[in-house]
Write a protein that holds these residues in place. Structure first.
Motif, mmCIF file in Angstrom:
data_model
loop_
_atom_site.group_PDB
_atom_site.id
_atom_site.type_symbol
_atom_site.label_atom_id
_atom_site.label_comp_id
_atom_site.label_asym_id
_atom_site.label_seq_id
_atom_site.Cartn_x
_atom_site.Cartn_y
_atom_site.Cartn_z
ATOM 1 N N SER A 34 44.690 43.400 38.680
ATOM 2 C CA SER A 34 43.254 43.663 38.832
ATOM 3 C C SER A 34 42.738 44.581 37.737
ATOM 4 N N SER A 41 38.652 41.570 30.467
ATOM 5 C CA SER A 41 37.305 41.001 30.455
ATOM 6 C C SER A 41 36.350 41.845 29.606
ATOM 7 N N ALA A 63 32.777 38.606 38.463
ATOM 8 C CA ALA A 63 34.202 38.830 38.172
ATOM 9 C C ALA A 63 34.530 40.316 38.194
ATOM 10 N N TRP A 64 33.715 41.119 37.534
ATOM 11 C CA TRP A 64 33.955 42.567 37.531
ATOM 12 C C TRP A 64 33.901 43.138 38.941
ATOM 13 N N LEU A 66 34.495 41.616 41.740
ATOM 14 C CA LEU A 66 35.652 41.164 42.517
ATOM 15 C C LEU A 66 36.941 41.853 42.080
ATOM 16 N N PHE A 67 37.100 42.094 40.777
ATOM 17 C CA PHE A 67 38.281 42.838 40.321
ATOM 18 C C PHE A 67 38.246 44.269 40.869
ATOM 19 N N ALA A 123 39.982 38.171 46.725
ATOM 20 C CA ALA A 123 39.018 38.772 45.792
ATOM 21 C C ALA A 123 39.505 38.629 44.358
ATOM 22 N N THR A 126 39.362 34.890 43.225
ATOM 23 C CA THR A 126 37.978 34.476 43.009
ATOM 24 C C THR A 126 37.421 35.135 41.747
ATOM 25 N N GLY A 127 37.791 36.386 41.504
ATOM 26 C CA GLY A 127 37.389 37.066 40.277
ATOM 27 C C GLY A 127 37.937 36.370 39.047
#
Length: 143
Positions: A34, A41, A63-64, A66-67, A123, A126-127
């Motif tokens: 994560s 990213s 994305a951010w 979710l990470f 999470a 999905t991220g």
């Protein structure tokens, strides 16, 4: 009979040790992945896609988020796991003082830890999907 109990105990202890190692590995892996995905990213946006299409920036933000959520969930699971182990020891103490009869109440902390771990994995995955989509749409090529 004594020999059978000893063999059973040793086998059970081996399973518990393996289970604890698996939990630790999962926790470490999720934190590493994560945090690494979050860092990767940022580098991607800075170096490869410095001017992402405005209509796709939401994918990066998702994305951010979710990470970050995956990190919060796995860290929260550390805490609930500690509570779960404490509750398990308390239940054993109760059973010992009641002549081997376990208490009727369960261990909700164990269930909470499981839910947090699964939620963390969802999470993170999905991220990754959101970031892959964002990267694919905004890839400008290197060099």
């Amino acid at each position: 009979m004594q020999e059978y109990h000893h063999a059973f105990y040793e086998q059970r202890k081996g399973y518990l040790d393996a289970l604890l190692d698996a939990y630790r590995s999962f926790d470490k892996t999720m934190i590493t992945l994560s945090a690494g995905a979050l860092g990767l990213s940022v580098v991607f946006v800075k170096e490869v896609a410095p001017a992402p299409a405005p209509e796709t920036i939401w994918g990066l933000h998702i994305a951010w988020g979710l990470f970050g959520l995956a990190l919060v969930l796995i860290l929260s699971s550390f805490l609930t796991s500690q509570y779960s182990w404490q509750r398990a020891m308390d239940r054993e103490d109760e059973a010992f003082t009641n002549g081997g009869v376990p208490p009727e109440s369960g261990n909700a902390w164990a269930g909470a830890t499981k839910i947090l771990n699964i939620s963390c994995l969802v999470a993170f995955a999905t991220g990754v999907l959101a970031f892959v989509w964002f990267s694919t749409v905004n890839f400008t090529g290197v060099g």
